[in-house]
Design a protein around this motif. Sequence first.
Motif, mmCIF file in Angstrom:
data_model
loop_
_atom_site.group_PDB
_atom_site.id
_atom_site.type_symbol
_atom_site.label_atom_id
_atom_site.label_comp_id
_atom_site.label_asym_id
_atom_site.label_seq_id
_atom_site.Cartn_x
_atom_site.Cartn_y
_atom_site.Cartn_z
ATOM 1 N N VAL A 165 0.944 -1.163 0.060
ATOM 2 C CA VAL A 165 0.027 0.124 -0.001
ATOM 3 C C VAL A 165 0.828 1.247 0.134
ATOM 4 O O VAL A 165 1.795 1.463 1.014
ATOM 5 N N ASP A 213 1.075 5.392 -0.396
ATOM 6 C CA ASP A 213 0.451 6.746 -0.409
ATOM 7 C C ASP A 213 1.352 7.489 -1.248
ATOM 8 O O ASP A 213 2.448 8.102 -1.360
ATOM 9 N N ARG A 230 -4.011 7.046 -2.493
ATOM 10 C CA ARG A 230 -3.575 5.564 -1.973
ATOM 11 C C ARG A 230 -3.497 4.638 -3.208
ATOM 12 O O ARG A 230 -4.688 4.467 -4.016
ATOM 13 N N GLU A 285 -2.673 0.450 -4.399
ATOM 14 C CA GLU A 285 -2.486 -0.863 -3.929
ATOM 15 C C GLU A 285 -1.635 -1.560 -5.171
ATOM 16 O O GLU A 285 -1.961 -1.828 -6.162
#
Length: 323
Positions: free
Chosen positions: A300, A302, A307, A309
Amino acid sequence: MQQTRCAVLDAIADGPVAGPALAEQLDVSRAAIWKHIEALRDDGFEIASDDDGYELVSVPEFGGTAIEFGLDAPFEVEYHDAIPSTNERARELGAKGKSDVVVVADEQTGGKGRLDRAWSSPSGGIWLSILLRPDVPPAQAPAFTLAAAVATTRAAREAGVEAEIKWPNDVLVSDTNENSSERNSEGPAKLVGILTEMEGEADRISWLVVGIGINANVDPDDLPADTPATSIRAEVGDVERRVFTQRLLEEFDDLRKDLDSVVPAWREYASTLGRRVRVDTPGGEVIGEAVDVAFPGTLVVDTDDGRVEVTAGDCEHLRPADE
């Protein structure tokens, strides 16, 4: 290891046992006991024999029977002095219906890493592939890769190497560790590489092979010069490869039985979390701060755009702007 041979080893490890008594205990002939003893000697076990009987004196430093002796995990070990690729051999065994087999080699002559990159596998390392048939959907396969990284890191730390994991599965030795060698003075150096391969259908895994390559008792000069790499020998001196392999397999076996424990264990040794990273993915480049790993191994990140994945990609740790 053949069951009777294992029982012979267990019996003579506790002290001298006379041949006739051992034959009666195991319900085999005295000739069969002698054959097992000679086979064990051929495998490198030192076994004394005198009027008191047979007694195990020492265990080989490495080898299939040596690894199986005392191993607290349900794996069969197939050992090779040299082989082109342990993963390739494990795939062959998978196609034949085998499971829970570990292919181990002292040397690989044609080892490969991710994206078909060459992987140096000189004599003295630990090159192994674990063949499994897990009853989980293919989407959960990355958890076994993370489990291998955790198991290897734990074994390395028990050997005195302060190893850590870069997402998803590179086991490194940081340049900030007190025992780090001059070879990783320019940054973290790679100690272990892991490559997982799988065959299956949409809803099931036919077989899964987790290949693990460990630079164990290898001289730094025998490692690739084009990338930072280190070995256990370079960091803390030679390790007992038999014991290291057993600990790795035992830790992996515990983790594979409880996949929910894998990601929390991985976080414990992660060097990626909290770092600014660049990840090359099939969909493009992702840059930002790595904030977490979610089951079964998703990174994950930022980013400036929110955000993201990441399920697969090559991860690079970026230095802070002020360094």
